[in-house]
Structures are given as structure tokens and as C-alpha cells.
Scaffold this active site. Structure first.
Site, PDB file in Angstrom:
ATOM      1  N   SER A 196      -4.557   3.033   7.563  1.00 57.10           N
ATOM      2  CA  SER A 196      -4.458   4.497   7.642  1.00 57.10           C
ATOM      3  C   SER A 196      -3.509   4.975   8.730  1.00 57.10           C
ATOM      4  O   SER A 196      -3.152   6.150   8.763  1.00 57.10           O
ATOM      5  CB  SER A 196      -5.844   5.081   7.923  1.00 57.10           C
ATOM      6  N   GLY A 197      -3.137   4.068   9.623  1.00 62.03           N
ATOM      7  CA  GLY A 197      -2.397   4.477  10.815  1.00 62.03           C
ATOM      8  C   GLY A 197      -3.303   4.566  12.023  1.00 62.03           C
ATOM      9  O   GLY A 197      -2.839   4.708  13.154  1.00 62.03           O
ATOM     10  N   GLY A 198      -4.619   4.470  11.784  1.00 66.90           N
ATOM     11  CA  GLY A 198      -5.588   4.525  12.872  1.00 66.90           C
ATOM     12  C   GLY A 198      -5.904   3.143  13.422  1.00 66.90           C
ATOM     13  O   GLY A 198      -5.530   2.115  12.856  1.00 66.90           O
ATOM     14  N   VAL A 199      -6.636   3.123  14.532  1.00 62.51           N
ATOM     15  CA  VAL A 199      -6.903   1.868  15.226  1.00 62.51           C
ATOM     16  C   VAL A 199      -7.929   1.006  14.491  1.00 62.51           C
ATOM     17  O   VAL A 199      -7.859  -0.230  14.526  1.00 62.51           O
ATOM     18  CB  VAL A 199      -7.338   2.147  16.694  1.00 62.51           C
ATOM     19  N   ASP A 200      -8.886   1.625  13.795  1.00 58.58           N
ATOM     20  CA  ASP A 200      -9.940   0.850  13.139  1.00 58.58           C
ATOM     21  C   ASP A 200      -9.378  -0.023  12.011  1.00 58.58           C
ATOM     22  O   ASP A 200      -9.707  -1.212  11.908  1.00 58.58           O
ATOM     23  CB  ASP A 200     -11.031   1.780  12.590  1.00 58.58           C
ATOM     24  N   SER A 201      -8.534   0.550  11.170  1.00 61.86           N
ATOM     25  CA  SER A 201      -7.966  -0.238  10.069  1.00 61.86           C
ATOM     26  C   SER A 201      -6.960  -1.264  10.595  1.00 61.86           C
ATOM     27  O   SER A 201      -6.813  -2.348  10.032  1.00 61.86           O
ATOM     28  CB  SER A 201      -7.315   0.675   9.026  1.00 61.86           C
ATOM     29  N   MET A 231      -2.337   4.630   1.915  1.00 57.14           N
ATOM     30  CA  MET A 231      -2.663   5.552   0.833  1.00 57.14           C
ATOM     31  C   MET A 231      -2.219   6.972   1.171  1.00 57.14           C
ATOM     32  O   MET A 231      -2.688   7.547   2.156  1.00 57.14           O
ATOM     33  CB  MET A 231      -4.174   5.559   0.582  1.00 57.14           C
ATOM     34  N   CYS A 261     -14.190  11.072  -1.802  1.00 56.48           N
ATOM     35  CA  CYS A 261     -12.940  10.325  -1.599  1.00 56.48           C
ATOM     36  C   CYS A 261     -13.207   8.824  -1.565  1.00 56.48           C
ATOM     37  O   CYS A 261     -12.479   8.042  -2.168  1.00 56.48           O
ATOM     38  CB  CYS A 261     -12.267  10.781  -0.302  1.00 56.48           C
ATOM     39  N   CYS A 281      -9.440  14.920   5.107  1.00 59.12           N
ATOM     40  CA  CYS A 281      -8.068  14.402   5.050  1.00 59.12           C
ATOM     41  C   CYS A 281      -7.043  15.437   4.608  1.00 59.12           C
ATOM     42  O   CYS A 281      -5.956  15.493   5.137  1.00 59.12           O
ATOM     43  CB  CYS A 281      -7.995  13.161   4.171  1.00 59.12           C
TER      44      CYS A 281
END
Length: 373
Positions: free
Chosen positions: A14-19, A38, A103, A201
Site C-alpha cells: 500500500s505504501g505503508g509500513v505494515d505491508s 492496488m 473493500c 480510502c
């Protein structure tokens, strides 16, 4: 890990740290990892509120550091048909839907999962704080809460079924957020300090009412209190949700000639939306009886095991940010159920999800249709 337990895993980046940490952990475990970004929303994507272009740059930078390929996939048409259209229908009907639940069920674990399988994936993975386990007795896959109670996201994943869970990995569900941040810094991920995204989102951080205004016409009507006194005018029932305190545009009400009391300045809360007369009902005080419910009825149920729970003594959440509340469960066929809570629940809201738990196991849930005192 044996060769047979290694998979081609497609990770939703996603661009986030978790993914990002999810992808790193899977690669460390010896899996063949491929990233997919996505894109779920295209309208006004260049605005200050929609950050998907920035997020893709971050996701691509992460893929470069970890050493995996990344593909940009556009699911915007699917999203508009399967999530956003339903979101608008629910708001127009006076309910308050949860698009994150939809989602996950319709995009991240259907459209994304289907795409990943076409790429030859054995598994998919996301950065959700949840866990999957196969019950050794029944062979069924179970959805468990994430180990970090402050970040657990099983509530948003409760509509996942056996086929979806059998293909899904949630590596960060085994970790606390502080540990995820530590790993990100240790391997020098460029987004290690990126703040968590909030909000829906397709709305991002923009003012919600301003966004809804583009798609739903205003139908003003009266704002009445529990005694039938007119306090003002609302802009349209779709723009309010039960328990809402801000943005009502009304002050205190005092009886003529009455002594000024402590209740004069107690805050107002939305308590009911009466669609037949287009009336918004508000009450003063957080613990007003109109805001408290001991029972609810839910429909459109979805069960992780494929069938309703057999036990009746369970716990439930009627909104994401709350403690599990003890309740008695009664199934009304496979697709509807009733809950009775031992302690009254605050602002139970039609359109939101009632999600059932047996300890750390998320059993599934449904969409709240009504609630009573």
C-alpha cells in the site's frame, strides 16, 4: 521451512509500513514474493486529499529496497461498482455503512486475490493486524485477532470465508506495531516513519460532509429533541450518524423562566433518524436512554466457518474502536441474527457491522438493521 512449504506470495503493497514489513518478513522466510499496488480510486486523484500517487512511489521504493518486483494494478472500476455504489445506497437509505469491511470482502480478497491467482500465487498477504490458523480438530481455517490489541483489524476482515482464508497470510498480525516500526528502521525502509493512514480510502483526510455533498442531494428537515421541541434544521439525514456530537449547529435549549441548571449546556447527540418525516432527533447527555441499546438485529450475515455459531454465549463489537461486549447470540437462519447484551451498548448504528467473537476467534458478523433499548 521445507521446499514444499515455500510459496509464490503476492503481497498487497500500500505504501505503508505494515505491508512493507509484511513483504520483508515473507522474503526472509524464503518465499518468492511479488508486490502489487492496488489503485482503487481515480476521481480527483490529484487533489491534496488523495495520496495514491505518493503511496505508489513509496511502495515502489520499498520493493526496490526489499528486492522484489512490483506491479501497479487498477481496481478502480471494481471498487466503484462493488464498494462505492453500495456505500452511497446505504447513506441514501439513512444508514451508516462501513466501506472498509466491504473493500476487504470485495476488492482485497476477491479482485486482488483473483488477480494474484492468475499470476500463479500460492498465497496472498496483506499488512492487516490479524492471524489465520487451521483448526487441527475440524480442519477449518479460523480468523484470529492480531496480537497487538491496539491494532487488531479482525473486525474489518470478518466477512472473509474459508476459501479466502486458506490462501491468506497476515505476518504482522503476530507482532506489535512497535516491533513492526523497529524492523522497518532496522532494514532501512524509506517509509519506516510514515504515519498510519486514517479515514476511508476514497475520502482520505478530506472533510466527510464536503465529499458526500457531491454525490447525495441535500433534503433539509427539522431537528427535534426528545420532547418534540424544534431546535433547528438539518441539511439531510444522510449527513448525520447516530452518536454524532459535532457539526449539529445547535446550542443549548432553556425553558422560558426556568432556572439555569447543569443540563443547559450538556452536549447534544444524534439519537434517531426518522426517515418517514425527514426528522433528526437529538438528545442531551452522553448516557441518554435513546442512545443505549440492550438488543440488536443484524442481517446480511457472513460466517467464517460457513455456518452460524452453535454457541450462544459470545462477545461482540458494534463498532471498531470498542471493547468486546458479552452477549447472547441467536441465529435467525443463516443470514440474520439477534444479540442481547448484558450491558447496554452506546449508539448502536444501523449500517455498521456487528462482529462476533469467541475469545480471540472472530466468527463473522452482519450488518446492523435495528437496535432497541
Amino acid at each position: 521451512m521445507t521446499a514444499s512449504s515455500k510459496h509464490r506470495v503476492v503481497v498487497g503493497l500500500s505504501g505503508g509500513v505494515d505491508s512493507a514489513v509484511t513483504a520483508h518478513l515473507l522474503k526472509q522466510q524464503g518465499h518468492e514474493v511479488v508486490g502489487i499496488f492496488m489503485k482503487n480510486w481515480e476521481d480527483d486523484d490529484d487533489s491534496e486529499y488523495c495520496s495514491s500517487n505518493i503511496d505508489f512511489v513509496d511502495a515502489a521504493a520499498v520493493a526496490d529496497v526489499i528486492g522484489i518486483e512490483i506491479e501497479h494494478v487498477n481496481f478502480a472500476a471494481d471498487y466503484k461498482d462493488r464498494v462505492f455504489a453500495e456505500f452511497l445506497r446505504e447513506y441514501q437509505a439513512g444508514r451508516t455503512p462501513n466501506p472498509d469491511v466491504l473493500c476487504n470482502a470485495e476488492i482485497k480478497f476477491k479482485a486482488f486475490l483473483d488477480h494474484a491467482m492468475r499470476l500463479g500465487a500460492g498465497k496472498v498477504a496483506t499488512g492487516h493486524y490479524a492471524r489465520v490458523r487451521q483448526n487441527p480438530q475440524t480442519g477449518l481455517f479460523e480468523l484470529l485477532k492480531g496480537l497487538d490489541p491496539a491494532k487488531d483489524q479482525s473486525y474489518f476482515l470478518h466477512r472473509l470465508n474459508q476459501a479466502q482464508l486458506s490462501k491468506t497470510l497476515f505476518p504482522v498480525g503476530e507482532l506489535h506495531k512497535t516491533e513492526v516500526r523497529r524492523i522497518a528502521e532496522e532494514i532501512r525502509l524509506p517509509n519506516a516513519k510514515k504515519k498510519d493512514s486514517t479515514g476511508i480510502c476514497f475520502i482520505g483526510e478530506r472533510p466527510f460532509r464536503e465529499f458526500l455533498n457531491r454525490y447525495i442531494s441535500r433534503e433539509p428537515g427539522p431537528i427535534l429533541d426528545d420532547r418534540g421541541r424544534t431546535l433547528g434544521q438539518h441539511m439531510g439525514l444522510s449527513f448525520y450518524t447516530l452518536g454524532q456530537r459535532q457539526g449539529l449547529g445547535i446550542g443549548g435549549v432553556k425553558e422560558k423562566g426556568a432556572q439555569r441548571g447543569a443540563g443547559d449546556h450538556a452536549p447534544w447527540f444524534v439519537a434517531r433518524k426518522e426517515l418517514e418525516t425527514n426528522t433528526l432527533r437529538v438528545v442531551q447527555g452522553h448516557d441518554h436512554p435513546w442512545l443505549l441499546s440492550h438488543t440488536l438485529v443484524a442481517g446480511d450475515a457472513s460466517w467464517v466457518a460457513g455456518m452460524p455459531p452453535a454457541v450462544t454465549a459470545l462477545a461482540a463489537k458494534t463498532r471498531y474502536r470498542q471493547q468486546d461486549a458479552a452477549c447472547t447470540f441467536g441465529a435467525h437462519g443463516a443470514k440474520a441474527f439477534a444479540l442481547r447484551f448484558s450491558e447496554a451498548q452506546w449508539a448502536v448504528t444501523p449500517g455498521q457491522s456487528a462482529v462476533l467473537y469467541d475469545g480471540e476467534v472472530c466468527l463473522g458478523g452482519g450488518v446492523i438493521a435495528s437496535a432497541d433499548a
